[in-house]
Scaffold this motif. Structure first.
Motif, mmCIF file in Angstrom:
data_model
loop_
_atom_site.group_PDB
_atom_site.id
_atom_site.type_symbol
_atom_site.label_atom_id
_atom_site.label_comp_id
_atom_site.label_asym_id
_atom_site.label_seq_id
_atom_site.Cartn_x
_atom_site.Cartn_y
_atom_site.Cartn_z
ATOM 1 N N ASN A 57 0.777 -1.226 0.000
ATOM 2 C CA ASN A 57 0.000 0.000 0.000
ATOM 3 C C ASN A 57 0.813 1.282 0.000
ATOM 4 O OD1 ASN A 57 -2.599 0.946 0.032
ATOM 5 N ND2 ASN A 57 -3.171 -0.427 1.678
ATOM 6 N N SER A 58 2.049 1.231 0.469
ATOM 7 C CA SER A 58 2.865 2.451 0.537
ATOM 8 C C SER A 58 4.313 2.075 0.842
ATOM 9 C CB SER A 58 2.364 3.385 1.661
ATOM 10 O OG SER A 58 2.595 2.806 2.926
ATOM 11 N N GLY A 59 5.191 3.043 0.667
ATOM 12 C CA GLY A 59 6.586 2.852 1.048
ATOM 13 C C GLY A 59 6.730 2.720 2.556
ATOM 14 N N THR A 60 5.903 3.446 3.276
ATOM 15 C CA THR A 60 5.937 3.362 4.739
ATOM 16 C C THR A 60 5.615 1.936 5.180
ATOM 17 O OG1 THR A 60 5.143 5.638 4.802
ATOM 18 C CG2 THR A 60 5.008 4.390 6.851
ATOM 19 N N ALA A 62 6.022 -0.728 3.395
ATOM 20 C CA ALA A 62 7.149 -1.578 2.991
ATOM 21 C C ALA A 62 8.207 -1.577 4.091
ATOM 22 C CB ALA A 62 7.738 -1.079 1.666
ATOM 23 N N LEU A 63 8.502 -0.407 4.650
ATOM 24 C CA LEU A 63 9.551 -0.299 5.663
ATOM 25 C C LEU A 63 9.185 -1.044 6.942
ATOM 26 C CD1 LEU A 63 10.368 3.450 4.991
ATOM 27 C CD2 LEU A 63 12.028 1.576 4.801
ATOM 28 N N HIS A 64 7.963 -0.852 7.437
ATOM 29 C CA HIS A 64 7.696 -1.513 8.729
ATOM 30 C C HIS A 64 7.382 -3.000 8.551
ATOM 31 C CE1 HIS A 64 3.259 -1.749 8.989
ATOM 32 N NE2 HIS A 64 3.248 -0.608 8.358
ATOM 33 N N THR A 84 16.343 12.333 6.492
ATOM 34 C CA THR A 84 15.475 11.591 5.575
ATOM 35 C C THR A 84 14.048 11.994 5.872
ATOM 36 O OG1 THR A 84 14.731 9.351 4.931
ATOM 37 C CG2 THR A 84 15.446 9.634 7.185
ATOM 38 N N PHE A 85 13.124 11.411 5.117
ATOM 39 C CA PHE A 85 11.707 11.596 5.400
ATOM 40 C C PHE A 85 11.360 10.782 6.643
ATOM 41 C CE2 PHE A 85 7.175 10.373 4.340
ATOM 42 C CZ PHE A 85 6.656 11.607 4.678
ATOM 43 N N VAL A 86 10.410 11.277 7.412
ATOM 44 C CA VAL A 86 10.099 10.668 8.712
ATOM 45 C C VAL A 86 9.666 9.203 8.610
ATOM 46 C CG1 VAL A 86 7.660 11.389 8.764
ATOM 47 C CG2 VAL A 86 8.918 11.070 10.923
ATOM 48 N N ALA A 87 9.144 8.788 7.460
ATOM 49 C CA ALA A 87 8.655 7.409 7.342
ATOM 50 C C ALA A 87 9.749 6.388 7.650
ATOM 51 C CB ALA A 87 8.089 7.160 5.945
ATOM 52 N N THR A 88 10.992 6.720 7.328
ATOM 53 C CA THR A 88 12.093 5.792 7.583
ATOM 54 C C THR A 88 12.161 5.453 9.068
ATOM 55 O OG1 THR A 88 13.307 7.021 5.870
ATOM 56 C CG2 THR A 88 14.543 5.377 7.125
ATOM 57 N N CYS A 157 14.651 2.612 -0.551
ATOM 58 C CA CYS A 157 14.842 3.012 -1.957
ATOM 59 C C CYS A 157 13.684 3.878 -2.439
ATOM 60 C CB CYS A 157 14.913 1.775 -2.843
ATOM 61 S SG CYS A 157 16.018 0.490 -2.257
ATOM 62 N N CYS A 158 12.935 4.456 -1.505
ATOM 63 C CA CYS A 158 11.698 5.146 -1.887
ATOM 64 C C CYS A 158 11.943 6.289 -2.871
ATOM 65 C CB CYS A 158 10.976 5.649 -0.644
ATOM 66 S SG CYS A 158 10.232 4.304 0.296
ATOM 67 N N GLN A 159 13.144 6.874 -2.861
ATOM 68 C CA GLN A 159 13.439 7.970 -3.788
ATOM 69 C C GLN A 159 14.363 7.508 -4.913
ATOM 70 O OE1 GLN A 159 14.803 11.446 -1.641
ATOM 71 N NE2 GLN A 159 13.031 11.435 -0.269
ATOM 72 N N PHE A 181 5.530 4.277 -4.341
ATOM 73 C CA PHE A 181 4.941 4.775 -5.587
ATOM 74 C C PHE A 181 4.087 6.011 -5.339
ATOM 75 C CE2 PHE A 181 5.033 0.000 -6.391
ATOM 76 C CZ PHE A 181 6.245 0.052 -7.071
ATOM 77 N N TYR A 182 4.367 6.716 -4.276
ATOM 78 C CA TYR A 182 3.675 7.983 -4.018
ATOM 79 C C TYR A 182 3.758 8.830 -5.298
ATOM 80 C CZ TYR A 182 2.428 12.310 -1.631
ATOM 81 O OH TYR A 182 1.811 13.466 -1.257
ATOM 82 N N PRO A 183 2.683 9.573 -5.625
ATOM 83 C CA PRO A 183 2.631 10.230 -6.943
ATOM 84 C C PRO A 183 3.857 11.053 -7.341
ATOM 85 C CG PRO A 183 0.499 10.383 -5.877
ATOM 86 C CD PRO A 183 1.418 9.731 -4.881
ATOM 87 N N THR A 184 4.540 11.675 -6.395
ATOM 88 C CA THR A 184 5.676 12.524 -6.792
ATOM 89 C C THR A 184 6.995 11.756 -6.912
ATOM 90 O OG1 THR A 184 6.163 13.074 -4.499
ATOM 91 C CG2 THR A 184 4.679 14.569 -5.685
ATOM 92 N N LYS A 185 6.996 10.468 -6.601
ATOM 93 C CA LYS A 185 8.258 9.700 -6.717
ATOM 94 C C LYS A 185 8.604 9.491 -8.197
ATOM 95 C CE LYS A 185 8.530 9.687 -2.387
ATOM 96 N NZ LYS A 185 8.519 8.872 -1.220
ATOM 97 N N ASN A 186 9.816 9.093 -8.489
ATOM 98 C CA ASN A 186 10.242 8.943 -9.896
ATOM 99 C C ASN A 186 9.322 7.993 -10.661
ATOM 100 O OD1 ASN A 186 12.350 10.375 -8.738
ATOM 101 N ND2 ASN A 186 13.892 9.455 -10.083
HETATM 102 C C1 LIG Z 1 8.339 8.745 0.254
HETATM 103 C C2 LIG Z 1 9.291 8.145 1.196
HETATM 104 C C3 LIG Z 1 8.900 7.161 2.108
HETATM 105 C C4 LIG Z 1 7.474 6.759 2.330
HETATM 106 O O1 LIG Z 1 6.774 6.343 1.215
HETATM 107 P P1 LIG Z 1 5.188 6.465 1.200
HETATM 108 O O2 LIG Z 1 4.792 5.696 -0.011
HETATM 109 O O3 LIG Z 1 4.840 7.912 1.114
HETATM 110 O O4 LIG Z 1 4.674 5.848 2.446
HETATM 111 C C5 LIG Z 1 9.875 6.586 2.898
HETATM 112 N N1 LIG Z 1 11.153 6.960 2.827
HETATM 113 C C6 LIG Z 1 11.566 7.910 1.981
HETATM 114 C C7 LIG Z 1 13.018 8.279 1.938
HETATM 115 C C8 LIG Z 1 10.654 8.549 1.154
HETATM 116 O O5 LIG Z 1 11.064 9.524 0.334
#
Ligand SMILES: *Cc1c(COP(=O)(O)O)cnc(C)c1O
Length: 372
Positions: A57-60, A62-64, A84-88, A157-159, A181-186
């Motif tokens: 569902n999201s990169g977040t 994926a991480l947890h 980094t972004f807080v999701a990490t 690898c989210c970015q 795959f958040y809309p603004t990612k590559n």
């Molecule tokens: C965007 C991003 C995330 C989280 O991804 P989401 O799909 O928004 O949950 C985690 N780590 C980094 C470095 C990001 O840029």
């Protein structure tokens, strides 16, 4: 007005293909974890160069989920970056483990691999490098340290989809790679989405179970999981976009070279450096400048959509206050946080726009110096 990213411009180039793919999903009656997700997982495993990928569902997530799959939790420490972004780091807190912040390499915005070993304790379970702005970390050094100390490596690898270290895609060095795959990612969907890359079949099976309520077989639940299923509409959109990702990443790389040239004569601007043997994909083009906040304001007033990624280092965020860090603990991180500014960067950016961004930035810096 030159925005930091313009998703509409990209849509104008491939909208017809996307609309066709989405309509097929709408008519198919299969909306979650269907044939498009399966196909996307296979296509991305091939593209990235790993045995398996799992759509989420999201990169977040994926991480947890990666941390859960490796049984990292309460009492464990994970070494990562505060830049980094807080999701990490949030993902580390979600599973009850403790983020331990390292210094980062002032030139590449990545971790200083030589400093990792100082932070290892008997509780350390994993290293979580972040390929920030699409710049690969020094994976040889990180993997060497991880092997010697028996630590897992989870790559954020989210970015950095398509970024390579010594010719190999990020997300294939450690135990697990995490993509967004958040809309603004590559490679961005039109909604949320994420992905895990993994080589171990056992880990892959555990991750597949965790994403769908902790069971591989429907209505058989072996452990507490989550709902982190990727939907068919996102997968269909991402499959269309995957055909263009190398072209788009190459455009970003060319734009970075152009910015480097346009900004080279201004000694107040530090342009981004690349580690040797890396293929950076410039999710962001981030420079360091003096008087950053003032210049950021001037740029905004001039219609340049520059942004600060990220304005507060994570060890100073309220969410991590309980860890007991204070200002001054991570001086390089703090200094860089004060100086970074990301300039407009997306594949469809024109040379004229880049020239305007560069000349405006240089004149704002001159103006701010004259005011002092
Ligand atoms: C965007 C991003 C995330 C989280 O991804 P989401 O799909 O928004 O949950 C985690 N780590 C980094 C470095 C990001 O840029």
């Amino acid at each position: 007005m030159i925005p930091i990213i313009d998703s509409k411009r990209q849509y104008a180039t491939i909208g017809a293909e996307i609309e066709k793919a989405v309509c097929e999903v709408l008519r198919s009656g299969s909306y979650i974890l269907g044939p498009n997700v399966k196909a996307l997982e296979a296509e991305l495993a091939k593209y990235i160069g790993c045995n398996y990928t799992v759509g989420l569902n999201s990169g977040t997530d994926a991480l947890h989920i990666a941390l859960r799959a490796l049984d990292i939790g309460v009492g464990d420490e994970v070494i990562t970056t505060a830049f980094t972004f807080v999701a990490t780091t949030e993902s580390i807190e979600i599973v009850g483990a403790t983020p331990v912040f390292f210094f980062f390499f002032p030139d590449t915005f990545n971790i200083d691999a030589d400093k990792i070993e100082n932070l290892i304790t008997p509780r350390t379970k994993a290293i979580m490098p972040v390929h920030l702005y699409g710049q690969p970390c020094d994976m040889d050094k990180i993997m060497d340290i991880a092997k010697r100390h028996n630590l897992y490596v989870i790559e954020d690898c989210c970015q950095a989809i398509g970024a390579k270290y010594k010719g190999q895609n990020v997300g294939t060095f450690g135990d697990i790679g995490c993509y967004s795959f958040y809309p603004t990612k590559n490679l961005g969907g039109m909604g949320d989405g994420g992905l895990i890359t993994v080589n171990s079949e056992n880990l892959k099976n555990r991750i597949i179970a965790l994403r769908n309520h902790g069971g591989a077989i429907r209505y058989h639940h072996d452990e507490v999981g989550v709902n982190s299923r990727l939907d068919e509409i996102q997968a269909a959109i991402l499959r269309v976009k995957l055909n263009y990702i190398d072209e788009w990443n190459n455009s970003r790389r060319n734009h970075a070279l152009t910015y480097n040239e346009l900004l080279a004569d201004c000694t107040d601007i530090q342009t981004p450096k690349e580690l040797a043997d890396t293929h950076c994909v410039y999710h962001q083009y981030t420079v360091k400048i003096p008087n950053r906040d003032e210049i950021h304001k001037m740029l905004q007033e001039s219609g340049i959509g520059a942004m600060l990624y990220y304005p507060i280092p994570l060890h100073m965020q309220k969410v991590h206050a309980h860890l007991g860090y204070k200002m001054g603990d991570l001086p390089i991180t703090e200094k860089n946080t004060e100086m970074v500014i990301s300039l407009p960067m997306f594949p469809e950016l024109t040379l004229e726009e880049q020239k305007t961004v560069a000349s405006t930035l240089i004149s704002c810096i001159e103006k701010s110096k004259a005011l002092v």
